[in-house]
Scaffold this motif. Structure first.
Motif, mmCIF file in Angstrom:
data_model
loop_
_atom_site.group_PDB
_atom_site.id
_atom_site.type_symbol
_atom_site.label_atom_id
_atom_site.label_comp_id
_atom_site.label_asym_id
_atom_site.label_seq_id
_atom_site.Cartn_x
_atom_site.Cartn_y
_atom_site.Cartn_z
ATOM 1 N N ARG A 1 0.868 -1.173 0.000
ATOM 2 C CA ARG A 1 0.000 0.000 0.000
ATOM 3 C C ARG A 1 0.908 1.228 0.000
ATOM 4 N N LEU A 2 0.701 2.101 -0.985
ATOM 5 C CA LEU A 2 1.601 3.235 -1.180
ATOM 6 C C LEU A 2 0.840 4.543 -1.066
ATOM 7 N N ARG A 3 1.169 5.337 -0.057
ATOM 8 C CA ARG A 3 0.660 6.696 0.026
ATOM 9 C C ARG A 3 1.568 7.597 -0.789
ATOM 10 N N GLN A 4 0.952 8.445 -1.626
ATOM 11 C CA GLN A 4 1.723 9.364 -2.444
ATOM 12 C C GLN A 4 0.926 10.641 -2.660
ATOM 13 N N ALA B 1 8.192 3.348 -3.817
ATOM 14 C CA ALA B 1 7.511 2.291 -4.550
ATOM 15 C C ALA B 1 8.448 1.147 -4.940
ATOM 16 N N ALA B 2 9.570 1.469 -5.596
ATOM 17 C CA ALA B 2 10.474 0.416 -6.056
ATOM 18 C C ALA B 2 11.101 -0.320 -4.877
ATOM 19 N N ALA B 3 11.536 0.421 -3.872
ATOM 20 C CA ALA B 3 12.179 -0.198 -2.715
ATOM 21 C C ALA B 3 11.242 -1.151 -1.991
ATOM 22 N N LEU B 4 9.988 -0.754 -1.822
ATOM 23 C CA LEU B 4 9.026 -1.599 -1.128
ATOM 24 C C LEU B 4 8.681 -2.834 -1.941
ATOM 25 N N CYS B 5 8.532 -2.681 -3.256
ATOM 26 C CA CYS B 5 8.287 -3.849 -4.106
ATOM 27 C C CYS B 5 9.455 -4.820 -4.041
ATOM 28 N N ASP C 1 6.762 6.667 6.141
ATOM 29 C CA ASP C 1 5.434 6.189 6.544
ATOM 30 C C ASP C 1 5.053 4.926 5.766
ATOM 31 N N ASN C 2 5.384 4.902 4.474
ATOM 32 C CA ASN C 2 5.058 3.731 3.656
ATOM 33 C C ASN C 2 5.841 2.502 4.107
ATOM 34 N N ALA C 3 7.112 2.675 4.425
ATOM 35 C CA ALA C 3 7.906 1.544 4.905
ATOM 36 C C ALA C 3 7.324 0.991 6.202
ATOM 37 N N ALA C 4 6.967 1.900 7.115
ATOM 38 C CA ALA C 4 6.388 1.463 8.390
ATOM 39 C C ALA C 4 5.010 0.834 8.180
ATOM 40 N N GLY C 5 4.195 1.456 7.333
ATOM 41 C CA GLY C 5 2.844 0.965 7.119
ATOM 42 C C GLY C 5 2.784 -0.397 6.469
ATOM 43 N N LEU D 1 7.870 -2.880 6.731
ATOM 44 C CA LEU D 1 9.185 -3.076 6.129
ATOM 45 C C LEU D 1 10.221 -2.075 6.626
ATOM 46 N N ALA D 2 9.914 -1.341 7.690
ATOM 47 C CA ALA D 2 10.841 -0.321 8.169
ATOM 48 C C ALA D 2 12.165 -0.900 8.645
ATOM 49 N N ASP D 3 12.172 -2.176 9.008
ATOM 50 C CA ASP D 3 13.418 -2.792 9.450
ATOM 51 C C ASP D 3 14.343 -3.129 8.300
ATOM 52 N N ARG D 4 13.812 -3.155 7.070
ATOM 53 C CA ARG D 4 14.641 -3.508 5.918
ATOM 54 C C ARG D 4 14.690 -2.423 4.847
ATOM 55 N N VAL D 5 13.870 -1.399 4.963
ATOM 56 C CA VAL D 5 13.893 -0.279 4.030
ATOM 57 C C VAL D 5 14.174 0.989 4.824
ATOM 58 N N ARG D 6 15.400 1.471 4.714
ATOM 59 C CA ARG D 6 15.807 2.670 5.454
ATOM 60 C C ARG D 6 15.810 3.864 4.502
ATOM 61 N N VAL D 7 15.159 4.933 4.905
ATOM 62 C CA VAL D 7 15.012 6.126 4.074
ATOM 63 C C VAL D 7 15.914 7.227 4.618
#
Length: 263
Positions: free
Chosen positions: A18-21, A56-60, A85-89, A92-98
């Motif tokens: 789910r991607l908020r943009q 988007a790409a990182a989360l996919c 917010d998208n990584a946490a939502g 995936l916040a533990d593997r996608v660092r912004v």
């Protein structure tokens, strides 16, 4: 698609992400999903996403391969907040660092020869072609309309020797891309280059290309079978499978990422 006054919430990979943009300004379409689907991966890889946007790409990528970690670099603070917010939502916040910053002054963690893979959707604009919306202008042309060369050099700098670079860009700038990617050392030129054309419809010229290669190798360039995006009034069957994350190991577009099939 859920909508507020300022953002929308969109579904990627058949609803797995789910991607908020932003409702207006820069919005991810299918390019980042196709980019993530074309990235060769091994379990444990450390990946840089240069020009992260809303993630988007990182989360996919993280959803496809549970063993990888991604560090995403984004210059626009409002997109940085949405990406976090998208990584946490998406859990995936533990593997996608912004991280917030730019290629001229990269923050700690974006260091030379540190990453196994770099993926990027570079600014599309050429000199004198800035969209009127400020956010889209920065995303498409950067603060410098001639940013493509420095952008690609930065990506090469991040890569470890033999590391992989994967990018999606305009087909009409392919000659520029190859010139920059084959630049001489000290950054290390890209070799073993593979080009995947993306055709809007059968019989039409490609408008996008995916280019991937490995730092420091000397293997010749290969033109791979491409992808026809649309058939009839919608996406082609093959494109739909890729966008849903339902890729098959025998498909040349995703042959290098067969280990990323969803469980």
């Amino acid at each position: 698609m859920a909508e507020t006054d300022e953002t929308t919430e969109d579904a990627l990979l058949g609803g797995r992400i789910r991607l908020r943009q932003p409702l207006h300004g820069y919005r991810a379409a299918i390019d980042p999903v196709l980019l993530a689907a074309a990235v060769p991966l091994r379990d444990g890889d450390l990946v840089a996403d240069v020009g992260l946007g809303t993630g988007a790409a990182a989360l996919c990528l993280a959803a496809r391969m549970p063993g990888v970690r991604v560090v995403g670099l984004e210059i626009q603070p409002d997109l940085v907040r949405l990406a976090r917010d998208n990584a946490a939502g998406n859990g995936l916040a533990d593997r996608v660092r912004v991280v917030e910053g730019d290629i001229a002054t990269p923050p700690p963690g974006m260091t030379a020869e540190h990453f196994d893979v770099v993926m990027t959707n570079p600014p599309f604009g050429a000199a004198g072609t800035r969209p009127p919306d400020p956010q889209r202008a920065t995303a498409h042309a950067g603060n410098d309309p001639d940013l493509l060369g420095p952008w690609l050099r930065f990506c090469l700098l991040l890569l470890r020797p033999k590391g992989r670079l994967v990018l999606i860009h305009r087909a009409d700038r392919l000659d520029e891309l190859l010139a920059h990617l084959r630049a001489p050392p000290p950054l290390g030129r890209l070799g073993a280059i593979e080009i995947i054309p993306l055709w809007p419809r059968e019989g039409e010229p490609a408008r996008r290309v995916i280019v991937r290669g490995r730092k420091g190798l000397k293997s010749p360039l290969v033109l791979l079978p491409g992808l026809t995006l649309h058939e009839g009034t919608g996406y082609s069957e093959r494109t739909t499978r890729i966008l849903r994350g339902e890729t098959e190991p025998g498909d040349p577009f995703v042959a290098a990422v067969a280990t990323c099939r969803p469980k």
